[in-house]
Structure formats: C-alpha cells, structure tokens
Design a protein around this motif. Structure first.
Motif, PDB file in Angstrom:
ATOM      1  N   ILE A 115       0.830  -1.208   0.000  1.00  0.00           N
ATOM      2  CA  ILE A 115       0.000   0.000   0.000  1.00  0.00           C
ATOM      3  C   ILE A 115       0.866   1.259   0.000  1.00  0.00           C
ATOM      4  CG2 ILE A 115      -1.705   1.305   1.344  1.00  0.00           C
ATOM      5  CD1 ILE A 115      -2.811  -1.381   2.307  1.00  0.00           C
ATOM      6  N   GLY A 116       1.946   1.242   0.760  1.00  0.00           N
ATOM      7  CA  GLY A 116       2.815   2.411   0.826  1.00  0.00           C
ATOM      8  C   GLY A 116       3.447   2.752  -0.500  1.00  0.00           C
TER       9      GLY A 116
ATOM     10  N   VAL B  33       2.215   2.262  -3.473  1.00  0.00           N
ATOM     11  CA  VAL B  33       1.206   2.878  -4.343  1.00  0.00           C
ATOM     12  C   VAL B  33       0.941   4.317  -3.926  1.00  0.00           C
ATOM     13  CG1 VAL B  33      -1.183   2.753  -5.122  1.00  0.00           C
ATOM     14  CG2 VAL B  33       0.138   0.649  -4.829  1.00  0.00           C
ATOM     15  N   ILE B  34       0.758   4.529  -2.615  1.00  0.00           N
ATOM     16  CA  ILE B  34       0.390   5.864  -2.122  1.00  0.00           C
ATOM     17  C   ILE B  34       1.519   6.860  -2.317  1.00  0.00           C
ATOM     18  CG2 ILE B  34      -0.153   7.194  -0.042  1.00  0.00           C
ATOM     19  CD1 ILE B  34      -1.747   4.798   0.953  1.00  0.00           C
ATOM     20  N   PHE B  35       2.715   6.522  -1.848  1.00  0.00           N
ATOM     21  CA  PHE B  35       3.816   7.486  -1.897  1.00  0.00           C
ATOM     22  C   PHE B  35       4.376   7.651  -3.307  1.00  0.00           C
ATOM     23  CE2 PHE B  35       3.877   6.500   2.670  1.00  0.00           C
ATOM     24  CZ  PHE B  35       3.859   7.793   3.169  1.00  0.00           C
TER      25      PHE B  35
ATOM     26  N   ASP C 171       2.498   7.854  -5.930  1.00  0.00           N
ATOM     27  CA  ASP C 171       1.603   8.859  -6.504  1.00  0.00           C
ATOM     28  C   ASP C 171       1.861  10.240  -5.905  1.00  0.00           C
ATOM     29  OD1 ASP C 171      -0.861   9.572  -8.103  1.00  0.00           O
ATOM     30  OD2 ASP C 171      -1.581  10.071  -6.100  1.00  0.00           O
ATOM     31  N   ILE C 172       2.082  10.285  -4.592  1.00  0.00           N
ATOM     32  CA  ILE C 172       2.346  11.574  -3.935  1.00  0.00           C
ATOM     33  C   ILE C 172       3.630  12.199  -4.471  1.00  0.00           C
ATOM     34  CG2 ILE C 172       2.905  12.667  -1.720  1.00  0.00           C
ATOM     35  CD1 ILE C 172       1.061  10.676  -0.370  1.00  0.00           C
TER      36      ILE C 172
ATOM     37  N   ARG D  20       3.041  14.056  -7.507  1.00  0.00           N
ATOM     38  CA  ARG D  20       2.227  15.255  -7.321  1.00  0.00           C
ATOM     39  C   ARG D  20       2.974  16.351  -6.556  1.00  0.00           C
ATOM     40  NH1 ARG D  20      -3.351  14.194  -8.081  1.00  0.00           N
ATOM     41  NH2 ARG D  20      -3.789  11.999  -8.498  1.00  0.00           N
TER      42      ARG D  20
ATOM     43  N   VAL E  30       8.687  13.880  -0.289  1.00  0.00           N
ATOM     44  CA  VAL E  30       8.401  12.496   0.111  1.00  0.00           C
ATOM     45  C   VAL E  30       9.617  11.871   0.782  1.00  0.00           C
ATOM     46  CG1 VAL E  30       7.791  10.201  -0.737  1.00  0.00           C
ATOM     47  CG2 VAL E  30       6.648  12.209  -1.667  1.00  0.00           C
TER      48      VAL E  30
ATOM     49  N   THR F 281       9.220  10.415   4.463  1.00  0.00           N
ATOM     50  CA  THR F 281       9.399   8.973   4.694  1.00  0.00           C
ATOM     51  C   THR F 281      10.655   8.683   5.514  1.00  0.00           C
ATOM     52  OG1 THR F 281      10.458   8.810   2.513  1.00  0.00           O
ATOM     53  CG2 THR F 281       8.115   8.265   2.653  1.00  0.00           C
TER      54      THR F 281
ATOM     55  N   MET G  85       4.721   1.212   5.392  1.00  0.00           N
ATOM     56  CA  MET G  85       4.282   2.139   4.348  1.00  0.00           C
ATOM     57  C   MET G  85       5.360   3.177   4.037  1.00  0.00           C
ATOM     58  SD  MET G  85       0.250   2.784   5.253  1.00  0.00           S
ATOM     59  CE  MET G  85       0.129   4.023   3.970  1.00  0.00           C
TER      60      MET G  85
ATOM     61  N   GLY H  93       7.576   3.480   0.756  1.00  0.00           N
ATOM     62  CA  GLY H  93       7.496   4.755   0.047  1.00  0.00           C
ATOM     63  C   GLY H  93       8.862   5.345  -0.199  1.00  0.00           C
TER      64      GLY H  93
END
Length: 565
Positions: free
Chosen positions: A149-150, A152-154, A156-157, A160, A166, A170, A199, A203
């Motif tokens: 999950i981490g 995927v989330i980080f 994308d972040i 952005r 990040v 992290t 996560m 990330g």
C-alpha cells in the motif's frame, strides 16, 4: 561530484528499508516454552534429571512433545506441556513417568520461555503461542501488506508533490515509527505502528529509486539503480549484527531504528530533481539546482533551462503529427497488456517472474535463521551474497543479454532448491552454502527483471507494465511469510514451491524476445513484431524523432525501472 554525493546520501537510507523489512526474523522469534505453574516450585524434573531452575532444561529440550515435572511447595505435582498442564491425582510418586489419573488445565498462569538466546521477543511479551500463535504469524504478512500500500500511495504523492518532500517525510517517518514500535503497549498497537512503518519504508524505497535515477547520468543509470538493492542487502546484514549483540526485542528495535539517523538530520539538504521541477514548470527553481550542480562539479559551460525548454517544445511539436498525435492522446489501461496473444503471453510470463523473484528472495531470507548453526551468521551471509550478485547481473545482462542471463539463473535457482532437499540435515555448512547459492541466483533474476520489463513493452504502456509487475512482486512478498510457515507441514515445502515457480518461469522466459542492443518500441504493433520476428526487430530504427526526444524516451525507460522490491 554532486551526483555522487546525492546518490550515496540517498541510498544510505535505503539500508533502513532492508533493516525494517527483515527485522521480524529475530524480533518475532518463538523460543521453547512450557505452561507456567501456580505457586513456588520445590523440585523440577526433566527426563529423570533434577534441575535447579526451569532455564536449565532448555539445553536438553529436543521436541515440542517434551514435558517438565514440577513439585510445588504445597506437595502438588504438575506436568507442564507447551499448551496445557496436568495435575497428578496422586502426589506421592515424584517419578518422571506417571500412569495414574491426571486433571488437565489450561495455561492460565502464563508461560515459561527459554531465555538462553533472547531475553524478550514480541512472542514472549504478549504470549503469542498456542491458540494465539496465528497472531505471531501475521506480523510479517501485515508488514508486507503495508509495503504494498505504501508503494502505491507514496509513488503517486511523489509525482504530485515532488520527490524531495516524500524523501523528507518517509525518512523522518521511518525513524519516528521505528522508535514508536519499541514502545507499543500491546500486540494490536504493535501491528498498526509496524504497518505504518512498512508504508513509509516502502514509500522511501520507491521514491529513492526515481530520485537517484533522475540525477545519475544515462551511462551509469543501470548500475546506480541496481546497486540501490545492494544497500538494501547491507541493511539485512545490519539486522544480523544487531540481533547478535542485542537480545531484548524493544532495545533491538531502537538500535535498528537509529542506525540511519544521521541521514534524517541531513536529508533536508537534498534538492528537488530538475526533471520534476521542469515537469511542474518551475523553471527558476530548476535553474537554481542546475547552477548548484555546475558549481559542485566545477563546470564552466552554462546550462540555461530556457534553451532546454525551447528544444523540448520543438521536439514535441515535430513528433505530434498524423497517427502519433492520436496515439499520444489515447488513454491506456492494463487491458492493453493483453491486447493480443503475443503481448498477453509476455505479460503473464513477466508477472510470473516478478512474483517468483520476490517469493524466492524473501523465502531464502526469512528461512535463513532456521537452517541450523548460527542463525545470525546465516542471515549475515544471506545478505552479503547479494553484493556480488548485482555486479554479476549488470555485467551479464550487458554481455550475454537480458533473456540469456535470466533463463539460466532462474533454472539454476530451481535446481538448487531440489539439491537442498537431498542434503542431509546434519550437513549445516553445506545447507547454508546451498541456500546462499539459491539466494544469489534468484537475486540476479530479481534484479534484472526491472530493466528487462521496461524494454519489453512500448512507450505507451511501459509504465503500466512495470507498475503491474511490481504489484505482482509485492504480492509475492506478502505470500512469502506464509510459504515459510509451511515448514511445519514439511521442512522442504517452501523450497519445493520456489523451485517449481522458478523452473516454470525459466521455461516460459525462453519465449520472450531478447532486448539487448535493440531500440525501444513505441507502439504495441512494434512490440508484437519484436516477439514474432527477432531479426527484423533488431534491424528496425525508431520512428523519426530528434535527438533530444529519443534521449527523453531513454530516460523514461530507465525511470520506469525505478520500482521497489
């Protein structure tokens, strides 16, 4: 000079990812144990031998079926098993063997653990044994779920908000959550904080790959991205060293967390990558970073962002003509990876290799502490063997080719899994060496598949291909702990599964095309043709783009390789 400083600073923190990924191998150890007894013991018997303390029996303990006979000060005699205890009805006979009537009770007074090797683990802290054993077995899988999950989330972040932010977050998160794990008050808070730690660790690794790739030059990019894995392996070696020196789990966790604390203090000095700043049209900030790079590297030739942007715009305008314009605006989905039989077969094979590489990597790593001998040395060697493996991978895939390197190492890892099954269990040194060889061979394949996947697919779906492959990789990392637990069913079951998967992957890889020295494809038709006619594909030239545009494609292909373990 500038790129070297940025690179080594960034990958130094990658060690913390290796540390936290494998920390549970010692932190969640289940030592020998028996039920506790009510009251104070006056006599303790084990195998007809009297001992002064429960801790004295563990050197003689050989099987979970063993039990301890304890006589209390009030005269009661108890037989202590692992998950139950029995009170003898007749308290006159203190013999080890007893054929009379007994009353069976649960372990309501807790458990007594072997403290020979570990003073405390999370298992002994919260009694994660017997009917709570499944909770201990969920510690590593839930961590790997956080890794999935981490990423995927980080990932994308980072696209952005930027790589720099990040990396800051992290890095600090790994330190904060790493320390917080040591001070959790129960099992559930421990799992939650470890999940958050997973996560941010994942990330960081994802963004660090992209970060160093965007700073390092094209010629050194393959070696630089591959050797991020080497620092991950060094983290595994740190786990072995700290585990040997510290035998209380929460102190062990604190020492692991502060191992890379110096990076947390200086990570704020790392700049944002010029590529991301240009993509966000922050030209002045990009110019500042480029000027800093020039000063550090003592380059006198000026590099103006405005000139680069004008060239890039000209390339984009000249490239967007006719069918290319339509193709560039079309949105693509994961279904495009199955657009025809050739591409679908390629996708299934690539996914299987990603899954097998991750499964084998973590099965060999997590199983190393159960091989016999010194478990700390075993884990250290399993980590150390990765260091030369990535050098071999880099050299072999440039000399022999991607496919011609991948096939023999996948099949070799399968053969090693079979070989280990025939080695007598008394030959600990030979077993350890064979496991190191297995980790080496699967490590070469695992490291190579990143770049190979990027080269097998056209530009329009390259990011999708590598992203979906890395998801299969993380699925493999979640499955790996459960695979290791199958040792309780049959000691060679994990090796059998890895061997079957590796052999199947190696055979299917034969049908993949070789990509060494061939131009990157831009359309699905070109990628399909590469699989059908290898000679014609090798003679093809890319569509007409200017030099800057082709360089941009090459950079993109390397960036897509930047996914995490």
């Amino acid at each position: 000079r500038f790129q070297a400083c940025v690179y080594f600073a960034s990958v130094f923190q990658a060690m913390s990812c290796g540390i936290h990924y494998l920390a549970s191998v010692f932190m969640a150890v289940t030592p020998h144990f028996v039920c506790g007894f009510p009251g104070n013991a006056s006599s303790i018997f084990f195998r007809n031998s009297s001992v002064s303390s429960i801790q004295d029996i563990w050197t003689l303990w050989t099987s979970p079926d063993n039990y301890v006979v304890v006589q209390l000060e009030n005269g009661d005699i108890w037989e202590l098993n692992q998950c139950s205890r029995s009170k003898r009805e007749v308290s006159l006979d203190l013999a080890y063997e007893y054929k009379g009537n007994k009353s069976v009770f649960s372990c309501s007074d807790g458990f007594l653990y072997d403290e020979t090797k570990w003073k405390s683990t999370v298992v002994t802290q919260w009694d994660l044994v017997c009917d709570r054993e499944w909770l201990a077995k969920l510690i590593q899988p839930t961590f790997m779920l956080g890794v999935l999950i981490g990423a995927v989330i980080f990932g994308d972040i980072a696209d952005r908000l930027g790589r720099q932010r990040v990396i800051w977050f992290t890095s600090a998160g790994q330190f904060v959550f790493g320390i917080a794990v040591a001070f959790t008050f129960d099992y559930y808070s421990f799992v939650v904080v470890r999940f958050l730690l997973a996560m941010v660790s994942s990330g960081y690794l994802v963004v660090a790959f992209v970060y160093v790739t965007e700073f390092v030059g094209i010629k050194a990019r393959t070696w630089a991205s591959m050797h991020v894995h080497a620092f991950f392996a060094m983290g595994i070696m740190v786990v072995a060293l700290v585990g040997f020196l510290v035998r209380t789990w929460w102190v062990y966790q604190i020492f692991l967390s502060i191992a890379t604390f110096p990076f947390v203090l200086c990570c704020w000095m790392l700049p944002e990558t010029p590529f991301w700043l240009l993509s966000e049209e922050r030209y002045e900030d990009a110019q500042k970073v480029i000027n800093t790079m020039a000063r550090w590297n003592k380059v006198n030739t000026s590099c103006k962002v405005s000139e680069l942007c004008s060239v890039q715009q000209d390339d984009l305008v000249s490239g967007r003509t006719g069918e290319n314009d339509t193709a560039s605006t079309k949105k693509h989905s994961i279904l495009d990876l199955f657009c025809n039989w050739q591409i679908a077969r390629r996708t299934i094979t690539v996914w299987l290799i990603w899954f097998t590489g991750s499964l084998g990597y973590y099965v060999f790593s997590l199983s190393s502490v159960s091989l016999g001998g010194n478990e700390y040395l075993n884990l250290f060697l399993i980590g150390a063997v990765e260091l030369p493996c990535y050098i071999i991978a880099c050299v072999a895939m440039d000399k022999l080719g991607r496919r011609n390197t991948l096939i023999p190492f996948l099949i070799l890892s399968a053969l090693i899994c079979v070989l280990i099954m025939f080695i007598p269990q008394d030959f600990n040194i030979l077993i350890i060496l064979a496991n190191m060889a297995g980790k080496f061979s699967i490590g070469v394949a695992f490291g190579l598949i990143y770049l190979y996947t990027a080269e097998l697919y056209p530009t329009i779906v390259r990011s999708l291909a590598v992203g979906s492959g890395s998801m299969m990789c993380r699925v493999g990392s979640v499955v790996a702990p459960f695979c290791v637990y199958l040792r309780s069913v049959w000691i060679f079951m994990p090796l059998l599964l890895v061997g079957i998967m590796a052999l199947l992957s190696g055979i299917l890889t034969i049908m993949l095309p070789e990509t060494l020295g061939k131009p990157l494809t831009n359309t699905l038709e070109e990628a399909t043709e590469m699989g059908r006619n290898k000679k014609s594909c090798s003679g093809k030239t890319p569509p007409a783009h200017s030099g800057a545009a082709i360089e941009k494609i090459e950079m993109f292909s390397q960036e897509t390789v930047s996914t995490e373990k």
